[in-house]
Design a protein around this motif. Structure first.
Motif, PDB file in Angstrom:
ATOM      1  N   ARG A 161     -15.435  14.970  35.978  1.00 32.25           N
ATOM      2  CA  ARG A 161     -15.533  14.279  34.689  1.00 32.25           C
ATOM      3  C   ARG A 161     -14.257  14.560  33.910  1.00 32.25           C
ATOM      4  NH1 ARG A 161     -20.845  14.826  32.754  1.00 32.25           N
ATOM      5  NH2 ARG A 161     -21.144  12.752  33.589  1.00 32.25           N
ATOM      6  N   GLY A 162     -13.585  13.490  33.493  1.00 37.51           N
ATOM      7  CA  GLY A 162     -12.369  13.638  32.690  1.00 37.51           C
ATOM      8  C   GLY A 162     -12.684  14.285  31.349  1.00 37.51           C
ATOM      9  N   LYS A 163     -11.722  15.006  30.836  1.00 40.75           N
ATOM     10  CA  LYS A 163     -11.915  15.696  29.566  1.00 40.75           C
ATOM     11  C   LYS A 163     -11.321  14.877  28.430  1.00 40.75           C
ATOM     12  CE  LYS A 163     -11.832  20.187  31.688  1.00 40.75           C
ATOM     13  NZ  LYS A 163     -11.093  21.399  31.943  1.00 40.75           N
ATOM     14  N   THR A 164     -12.049  14.816  27.340  1.00 39.82           N
ATOM     15  CA  THR A 164     -11.560  14.152  26.139  1.00 39.82           C
ATOM     16  C   THR A 164     -10.795  15.186  25.328  1.00 39.82           C
ATOM     17  OG1 THR A 164     -13.472  12.695  26.139  1.00 39.82           O
ATOM     18  CG2 THR A 164     -12.238  12.847  24.104  1.00 39.82           C
ATOM     19  N   GLU A 165      -9.515  14.909  25.121  1.00 45.92           N
ATOM     20  CA  GLU A 165      -8.677  15.843  24.369  1.00 45.92           C
ATOM     21  C   GLU A 165      -8.119  15.156  23.125  1.00 45.92           C
ATOM     22  OE1 GLU A 165      -5.591  17.870  26.617  1.00 45.92           O
ATOM     23  OE2 GLU A 165      -6.647  17.358  28.463  1.00 45.92           O
ATOM     24  N   LYS A 166      -8.253  15.834  21.998  1.00 48.49           N
ATOM     25  CA  LYS A 166      -7.679  15.324  20.750  1.00 48.49           C
ATOM     26  C   LYS A 166      -6.159  15.433  20.852  1.00 48.49           C
ATOM     27  CE  LYS A 166      -7.494  16.366  15.846  1.00 48.49           C
ATOM     28  NZ  LYS A 166      -8.030  17.228  14.785  1.00 48.49           N
ATOM     29  N   SER A 167      -5.486  14.331  20.563  1.00 49.74           N
ATOM     30  CA  SER A 167      -4.030  14.300  20.604  1.00 49.74           C
ATOM     31  C   SER A 167      -3.450  14.601  19.219  1.00 49.74           C
ATOM     32  CB  SER A 167      -3.569  12.931  21.103  1.00 49.74           C
ATOM     33  OG  SER A 167      -2.187  12.787  21.017  1.00 49.74           O
ATOM     34  N   ARG A 168      -3.961  13.886  18.219  1.00 49.29           N
ATOM     35  CA  ARG A 168      -3.505  14.073  16.846  1.00 49.29           C
ATOM     36  C   ARG A 168      -4.455  13.338  15.900  1.00 49.29           C
ATOM     37  NH1 ARG A 168      -0.472  10.398  19.407  1.00 49.29           N
ATOM     38  NH2 ARG A 168       0.068   8.460  18.404  1.00 49.29           N
ATOM     39  N   GLU A 169      -4.147  13.428  14.604  1.00 52.82           N
ATOM     40  CA  GLU A 169      -4.952  12.719  13.606  1.00 52.82           C
ATOM     41  C   GLU A 169      -4.076  11.780  12.789  1.00 52.82           C
ATOM     42  OE1 GLU A 169      -8.012  14.467  11.099  1.00 52.82           O
ATOM     43  OE2 GLU A 169      -8.008  16.206  12.427  1.00 52.82           O
ATOM     44  N   ILE A 170      -4.668  10.663  12.399  1.00 47.80           N
ATOM     45  CA  ILE A 170      -4.002   9.736  11.495  1.00 47.80           C
ATOM     46  C   ILE A 170      -4.236  10.275  10.088  1.00 47.80           C
ATOM     47  CG2 ILE A 170      -3.901   7.371  10.646  1.00 47.80           C
ATOM     48  CD1 ILE A 170      -5.156   6.485  13.317  1.00 47.80           C
ATOM     49  N   PRO A 171      -3.183  10.549   9.330  1.00 45.97           N
ATOM     50  CA  PRO A 171      -3.365  11.166   8.006  1.00 45.97           C
ATOM     51  C   PRO A 171      -3.802  10.165   6.934  1.00 45.97           C
ATOM     52  CG  PRO A 171      -1.038  10.849   8.425  1.00 45.97           C
ATOM     53  CD  PRO A 171      -1.772  10.401   9.671  1.00 45.97           C
ATOM     54  N   LEU A 172      -4.988   9.607   7.125  1.00 46.60           N
ATOM     55  CA  LEU A 172      -5.544   8.667   6.158  1.00 46.60           C
ATOM     56  C   LEU A 172      -6.918   9.152   5.714  1.00 46.60           C
ATOM     57  CD1 LEU A 172      -4.657   5.321   7.969  1.00 46.60           C
ATOM     58  CD2 LEU A 172      -3.479   6.326   6.020  1.00 46.60           C
ATOM     59  N   SER A 173      -7.261   8.856   4.477  1.00 44.91           N
ATOM     60  CA  SER A 173      -8.558   9.273   3.941  1.00 44.91           C
ATOM     61  C   SER A 173      -9.667   8.442   4.577  1.00 44.91           C
ATOM     62  CB  SER A 173      -8.584   9.082   2.426  1.00 44.91           C
ATOM     63  OG  SER A 173      -8.622   7.690   2.120  1.00 44.91           O
ATOM     64  N   PRO A 174     -10.903   8.946   4.565  1.00 46.56           N
ATOM     65  CA  PRO A 174     -12.033   8.158   5.063  1.00 46.56           C
ATOM     66  C   PRO A 174     -12.152   6.811   4.346  1.00 46.56           C
ATOM     67  CG  PRO A 174     -12.692  10.435   4.790  1.00 46.56           C
ATOM     68  CD  PRO A 174     -11.309  10.306   4.207  1.00 46.56           C
ATOM     69  N   PHE A 175     -11.870   6.772   3.044  1.00 43.92           N
ATOM     70  CA  PHE A 175     -11.926   5.518   2.296  1.00 43.92           C
ATOM     71  C   PHE A 175     -10.904   4.517   2.836  1.00 43.92           C
ATOM     72  CE2 PHE A 175     -10.327   2.784  -1.118  1.00 43.92           C
ATOM     73  CZ  PHE A 175     -11.489   2.093  -1.430  1.00 43.92           C
ATOM     74  N   THR A 176      -9.676   4.974   3.072  1.00 43.92           N
ATOM     75  CA  THR A 176      -8.621   4.096   3.586  1.00 43.92           C
ATOM     76  C   THR A 176      -8.984   3.573   4.970  1.00 43.92           C
ATOM     77  OG1 THR A 176      -6.945   5.260   2.290  1.00 43.92           O
ATOM     78  CG2 THR A 176      -6.165   3.950   4.150  1.00 43.92           C
ATOM     79  N   LEU A 177      -9.503   4.427   5.843  1.00 38.13           N
ATOM     80  CA  LEU A 177      -9.924   3.988   7.177  1.00 38.13           C
ATOM     81  C   LEU A 177     -11.023   2.930   7.077  1.00 38.13           C
ATOM     82  CD1 LEU A 177      -9.835   7.432   8.970  1.00 38.13           C
ATOM     83  CD2 LEU A 177      -8.437   5.440   9.560  1.00 38.13           C
ATOM     84  N   LYS A 178     -11.948   3.112   6.139  1.00 40.27           N
ATOM     85  CA  LYS A 178     -13.025   2.132   5.943  1.00 40.27           C
ATOM     86  C   LYS A 178     -12.455   0.789   5.478  1.00 40.27           C
ATOM     87  CE  LYS A 178     -17.401   1.508   3.533  1.00 40.27           C
ATOM     88  NZ  LYS A 178     -18.406   2.101   2.668  1.00 40.27           N
ATOM     89  N   VAL A 179     -11.481   0.828   4.589  1.00 39.74           N
ATOM     90  CA  VAL A 179     -10.845  -0.399   4.092  1.00 39.74           C
ATOM     91  C   VAL A 179     -10.102  -1.117   5.233  1.00 39.74           C
ATOM     92  CG1 VAL A 179      -9.029  -1.299   2.569  1.00 39.74           C
ATOM     93  CG2 VAL A 179     -10.699   0.355   1.696  1.00 39.74           C
ATOM     94  N   ILE A 180      -9.413  -0.370   6.078  1.00 35.36           N
ATOM     95  CA  ILE A 180      -8.702  -0.968   7.220  1.00 35.36           C
ATOM     96  C   ILE A 180      -9.693  -1.664   8.147  1.00 35.36           C
ATOM     97  CG2 ILE A 180      -7.376  -0.455   9.314  1.00 35.36           C
ATOM     98  CD1 ILE A 180      -6.019   1.820   7.663  1.00 35.36           C
ATOM     99  N   LYS A 181     -10.796  -0.985   8.468  1.00 31.42           N
ATOM    100  CA  LYS A 181     -11.816  -1.581   9.347  1.00 31.42           C
ATOM    101  C   LYS A 181     -12.389  -2.856   8.722  1.00 31.42           C
ATOM    102  CE  LYS A 181     -13.274   2.832  11.298  1.00 31.42           C
ATOM    103  NZ  LYS A 181     -14.378   3.791  11.388  1.00 31.42           N
ATOM    104  N   LYS A 182     -12.670  -2.801   7.427  1.00 33.76           N
ATOM    105  CA  LYS A 182     -13.217  -3.968   6.734  1.00 33.76           C
ATOM    106  C   LYS A 182     -12.216  -5.124   6.756  1.00 33.76           C
ATOM    107  CE  LYS A 182     -16.062  -6.057   3.791  1.00 33.76           C
ATOM    108  NZ  LYS A 182     -17.385  -6.509   4.137  1.00 33.76           N
ATOM    109  N   GLY A 183     -10.938  -4.831   6.532  1.00 32.21           N
ATOM    110  CA  GLY A 183      -9.908  -5.864   6.593  1.00 32.21           C
ATOM    111  C   GLY A 183      -9.794  -6.483   7.969  1.00 32.21           C
ATOM    112  N   MET A 184      -9.891  -5.654   8.998  1.00 35.56           N
ATOM    113  CA  MET A 184      -9.849  -6.176  10.365  1.00 35.56           C
ATOM    114  C   MET A 184     -11.082  -7.026  10.658  1.00 35.56           C
ATOM    115  SD  MET A 184      -8.229  -2.878  12.371  1.00 35.56           S
ATOM    116  CE  MET A 184      -7.976  -3.666  13.962  1.00 35.56           C
ATOM    117  N   ARG A 185     -12.204  -6.679  10.067  1.00 35.42           N
ATOM    118  CA  ARG A 185     -13.416  -7.490  10.236  1.00 35.42           C
ATOM    119  C   ARG A 185     -13.254  -8.833   9.528  1.00 35.42           C
ATOM    120  NH1 ARG A 185     -16.826  -9.833  13.121  1.00 35.42           N
ATOM    121  NH2 ARG A 185     -18.709 -10.461  12.068  1.00 35.42           N
ATOM    122  N   LEU A 186     -12.708  -8.806   8.337  1.00 33.89           N
ATOM    123  CA  LEU A 186     -12.510 -10.049   7.584  1.00 33.89           C
ATOM    124  C   LEU A 186     -11.543 -10.996   8.291  1.00 33.89           C
ATOM    125  CD1 LEU A 186     -12.404  -8.659   3.931  1.00 33.89           C
ATOM    126  CD2 LEU A 186     -14.209 -10.049   4.985  1.00 33.89           C
TER     127      LEU A 186
END
Length: 152
Positions: free
Chosen positions: A40-65
């Motif tokens: 079973r392959g291992k899931t390894e965290k590479s890095r994090e996107i330095p955005l707030s949860p609110f900003t990530l939610k707005v990006i997802k909503k924009g992509m949905r729109l």
């Protein structure tokens, strides 16, 4: 200046609420009779996107729109809620004027479980415009994945 794999990795970071996972090729290897997982392959965290949860939610909503009323609004006819972004990368050379690379990046399902999310990237070299050439290819991919029962 970016590869399709890098775009897929970035979009998966948006889906994973800012966490980018190192890509891998093999999820698992099973025994010939399919009864045991041998590797079973291992899931390894590479890095994090330095955005707030609110900003990530707005990006997802924009992509949905964009998939319901934007450049690829025809995606709203899919039975799964897709989020995405089309793009066109112009070439620098005057000799190649008029030839553009067509891009589409997206994921589904919108607001679904992260572990059931699928990221799709379509890059068509000198293919024209993302909304007209790349998005229809992505549409067919999402439709086929849904048809095969993955999102159920």
């Amino acid at each position: 200046s970016v590869t399709p794999l890098a775009m897929a990795n970035f979009v998966s970071g948006i889906v994973n609420n800012g966490i980018i996972v190192k890509p891998y090729l093999i999820k698992e290897i099973r025994s010939p009779d399919n009864s045991k997982v041998l590797y079973r392959g291992k899931t390894e965290k590479s890095r994090e996107i330095p955005l707030s949860p609110f900003t990530l939610k707005v990006i997802k909503k924009g992509m949905r729109l964009a998939a319901t009323g934007g450049t690829h609004a025809f995606f709203k006819s899919l039975k799964v809620q897709v989020c995405g972004k089309t793009g066109t990368a112009q070439l620098k050379s005057k000799r190649d004027a008029g030839m553009h690379h067509a891009w589409y990046v997206g994921f589904a399902p919108y607001e679904g479980p992260i572990e059931k999310s699928i990221v799709v990237v379509v890059f068509i070299e000198e293919g024209g415009y993302g909304a007209y050439q790349a998005a229809p290819v992505a549409y067919k991919i999402f439709a086929k994945i849904h048809e095969l029962g993955y999102f159920k």
